[in-house]
Write a protein that holds these residues in place. Structure first.
Motif, PDB file in Angstrom:
ATOM      1  N   ASN A 164       0.343  -1.271   0.191  1.00 36.14           N
ATOM      2  CA  ASN A 164       0.384   0.152  -0.418  1.00 36.14           C
ATOM      3  C   ASN A 164       0.944   0.970  -0.136  1.00 36.14           C
ATOM      4  N   CYS A 165       1.115   1.664  -0.809  1.00 35.53           N
ATOM      5  CA  CYS A 165       1.627   2.542  -1.376  1.00 35.53           C
ATOM      6  C   CYS A 165       3.205   2.690  -0.932  1.00 35.53           C
ATOM      7  N   GLY A 166       3.527   1.552  -1.932  1.00 35.60           N
ATOM      8  CA  GLY A 166       4.742   1.420  -1.282  1.00 35.60           C
ATOM      9  C   GLY A 166       5.914   0.481  -0.318  1.00 35.60           C
ATOM     10  N   GLU A 167       4.660   0.461   0.338  1.00 34.53           N
ATOM     11  CA  GLU A 167       4.950  -0.396   1.859  1.00 34.53           C
ATOM     12  C   GLU A 167       4.112  -1.470   2.089  1.00 34.53           C
ATOM     13  N   GLU A 168       4.610  -2.396   2.426  1.00 39.95           N
ATOM     14  CA  GLU A 168       4.102  -3.597   2.798  1.00 39.95           C
ATOM     15  C   GLU A 168       3.185  -3.663   4.044  1.00 39.95           C
ATOM     16  N   ARG A 169       1.821  -4.631   4.095  1.00 38.90           N
ATOM     17  CA  ARG A 169       1.422  -4.237   5.400  1.00 38.90           C
ATOM     18  C   ARG A 169       0.529  -5.956   5.521  1.00 38.90           C
ATOM     19  N   THR A 170       1.203  -5.696   6.785  1.00 36.15           N
ATOM     20  CA  THR A 170       0.573  -7.971   6.563  1.00 36.15           C
ATOM     21  C   THR A 170      -0.583  -7.587   7.859  1.00 36.15           C
ATOM     22  N   PHE A 171      -1.903  -8.385   7.667  1.00 37.21           N
ATOM     23  CA  PHE A 171      -2.737  -8.491   8.577  1.00 37.21           C
ATOM     24  C   PHE A 171      -3.269  -9.878   8.250  1.00 37.21           C
ATOM     25  N   GLU A 172      -3.176  -9.720  10.240  1.00 39.03           N
ATOM     26  CA  GLU A 172      -3.128 -11.386  10.805  1.00 39.03           C
ATOM     27  C   GLU A 172      -4.378 -11.547  10.625  1.00 39.03           C
ATOM     28  N   ALA A 173      -5.771 -10.333  10.794  1.00 38.53           N
ATOM     29  CA  ALA A 173      -7.098 -10.980  10.469  1.00 38.53           C
ATOM     30  C   ALA A 173      -7.298 -10.029  10.124  1.00 38.53           C
ATOM     31  N   ALA A 174      -8.281  -9.999   9.859  1.00 36.47           N
ATOM     32  CA  ALA A 174      -9.829  -8.833   8.704  1.00 36.47           C
ATOM     33  C   ALA A 174     -10.175  -8.216   9.913  1.00 36.47           C
ATOM     34  N   PRO A 175      -9.959  -6.748  10.003  1.00 35.96           N
ATOM     35  CA  PRO A 175     -10.239  -5.566  10.842  1.00 35.96           C
ATOM     36  C   PRO A 175     -12.004  -5.353  10.708  1.00 35.96           C
ATOM     37  N   GLU A 176     -11.949  -5.170  11.916  1.00 36.00           N
ATOM     38  CA  GLU A 176     -13.563  -5.420  12.417  1.00 36.00           C
ATOM     39  C   GLU A 176     -14.095  -3.984  12.553  1.00 36.00           C
ATOM     40  N   ARG A 177     -13.607  -2.986  13.101  1.00 36.30           N
ATOM     41  CA  ARG A 177     -13.970  -2.008  13.435  1.00 36.30           C
ATOM     42  C   ARG A 177     -13.451  -0.366  12.419  1.00 36.30           C
ATOM     43  N   VAL A 178     -13.238  -0.661  10.778  1.00 34.95           N
ATOM     44  CA  VAL A 178     -13.348   0.563   9.833  1.00 34.95           C
ATOM     45  C   VAL A 178     -13.589   1.875  10.353  1.00 34.95           C
ATOM     46  N   VAL A 179     -13.120   3.095  10.013  1.00 33.56           N
ATOM     47  CA  VAL A 179     -13.648   4.258  10.541  1.00 33.56           C
ATOM     48  C   VAL A 179     -12.693   4.566   8.803  1.00 33.56           C
ATOM     49  N   THR A 180     -14.188   5.123   7.893  1.00 37.84           N
ATOM     50  CA  THR A 180     -13.710   5.325   6.558  1.00 37.84           C
ATOM     51  C   THR A 180     -13.955   6.886   6.694  1.00 37.84           C
ATOM     52  N   ASN A 181     -13.140   7.939   5.785  1.00 40.14           N
ATOM     53  CA  ASN A 181     -13.524   8.802   5.354  1.00 40.14           C
ATOM     54  C   ASN A 181     -13.366   9.756   3.627  1.00 40.14           C
ATOM     55  N   ASP A 182     -14.831   9.869   3.850  1.00 38.96           N
ATOM     56  CA  ASP A 182     -14.806  11.022   2.415  1.00 38.96           C
ATOM     57  C   ASP A 182     -15.496   9.976   1.548  1.00 38.96           C
ATOM     58  N   VAL A 183     -16.392   9.902   0.595  1.00 35.16           N
ATOM     59  CA  VAL A 183     -17.520   9.394  -0.586  1.00 35.16           C
ATOM     60  C   VAL A 183     -16.650   8.171  -1.140  1.00 35.16           C
ATOM     61  N   GLY A 184     -16.011   8.106  -1.661  1.00 32.69           N
ATOM     62  CA  GLY A 184     -15.435   7.675  -2.738  1.00 32.69           C
ATOM     63  C   GLY A 184     -14.903   6.604  -1.816  1.00 32.69           C
ATOM     64  N   ILE A 185     -14.576   6.577  -0.773  1.00 37.44           N
ATOM     65  CA  ILE A 185     -13.545   5.495   0.290  1.00 37.44           C
ATOM     66  C   ILE A 185     -14.474   5.000   0.743  1.00 37.44           C
TER      67      ILE A 185
END
Length: 353
Positions: free
Chosen positions: A62-83
């Protein structure tokens, strides 16, 4: 006076390579419980249920940085309509703690995901803040540079990380290493990248691929009918601004919307996303069609009135021939509404070519 408003129609830090960041939704939630003093406990059994089936851990770039997730996030907060609508389109409303956006951004009644807005909590109309994320017990914030993240406001992925909250950056907003310029790939590729990344993060890869395939097919169908060569009209995107106009460079959504619809984007040489230029540049490039972004406190009607009365533009082809088209903000930022915007703008360019 001729004017066309294209309304939606319902349709089913570049940075140095870093070691993968391992993030867990339960760990972030626990950090927030300590910080906010509230929230449900997450047991090892719950964690195992979410991570079952051998899907996790998963790593995305994501944007040039590797990110590892151990589980699916459960409480996501989004900003703006397209997102927010990217999450809705992937069927991930149940994974959201809520969304932040201006009440007028969503045009909820006209979006295919209108029903999802009623299921997710509206957390406020201003830009997301640390306090909003903490109060919502967020384990992940999905936002972007200038789409919520901004050093001047004190909200960045780094500040959230200190609170135990992970981040996912909107790919359209990725910084490319040239100051704060944004954009590392074409706008539609940015959309497809986020759909596929989030598909992996939330274990809905099939849904993500279905969306990408549908969007690609619809865009290709428009391209098949689009004018070619000298028949492609020159198109300028006007967001706002009186002294100087805010417009789109090659890395913001309007670039692909214009070019895939059959237009020649007059600001395609600007290697940034949303940028300010001089009116003299607009006059020199003489757009034959102007797309107005229906966004902000100045209405589309007021923007059109200004363009038609602004003396330096009086000899610009789009003004002389009354070729002004209005698209909604939600269609022009990275979002699952981009393909329908291409379809409608394509219809207009063929009709008025």
């Amino acid at each position: 006076m001729h004017r066309s408003r294209l309304r939606p129609r319902p349709r089913p830090r570049l940075r140095r390579p870093a070691a993968p960041r391992r993030t867990t939704a339960p760990a972030a939630a626990c950090a927030l419980v300590l910080l906010a003093g509230c929230g449900a406990e997450v047991t090892p059994e719950d964690d195992g249920a979410r991570a079952g089936g051998g899907h996790y851990p998963v790593t995305v770039t994501n944007c040039g940085e590797e990110r590892t997730f151990e589980a699916a996030p459960e409480r996501v907060v989004t900003n703006d309509v397209g997102i927010t609508e990217i999450m809705f389109a992937l069927g991930l409303t149940d994974h959201m703690a809520g969304y932040v956006m201006r009440a007028d951004h969503g045009e909820h009644a006209d979006t295919p995901w209108a029903g999802e807005y009623g299921k997710a909590e509206w957390l406020g109309k201003e830009s997301i803040t640390k306090e909003i994320a903490v109060d919502a017990q967020a384990d992940l914030v999905f936002a972007g540079w200038n789409y919520g993240f901004n050093e001047a406001e004190g909200l960045t992925p780094a500040t959230l990380e200190k609170l135990g909250i992970d981040s996912y950056l909107l790919t359209e907003s990725c910084r490319n290493g040239e100051g704060k310029a944004r954009g590392v790939m074409s706008p539609l590729d940015a959309l497809y990248t986020d759909l596929r990344n989030l598909g992996r993060i939330f274990d809905v890869e099939d849904r993500a691929e279905e969306l990408v395939a549908d969007f690609q097919a619809r865009v290709a169908a428009v391209q098949d009918e689009a004018p070619e060569g000298a028949d492609r009209p020159r198109v300028f995107l006007y967001d706002d601004g009186r002294d100087k106009p805010l417009t789109s460079g090659r890395f913001a959504g309007p670039h692909d919307i214009i070019t895939k619809a059959g237009g020649d984007h007059v600001m395609a040489d600007l290697e940034d996303s949303w940028v300010t230029v001089g009116w003299e540049t607009v006059v020199e490039r003489d757009p034959e069609v102007i797309v107005v972004n229906d966004y902000g406190d100045v209405s589309a009607e007021q923007k059109e009135e200004f363009l038609k009365s602004f003396a330096p533009l009086r000899n610009v082809s789009a003004i002389r021939n009354d070729r002004i088209v209005v698209l909604e903000y939600a269609e022009l930022v990275e979002s699952p509404r981009n393909p329908s915007a291409i379809e409608r703008l394509g219809d207009y360019l063929r009709e008025h070519g």
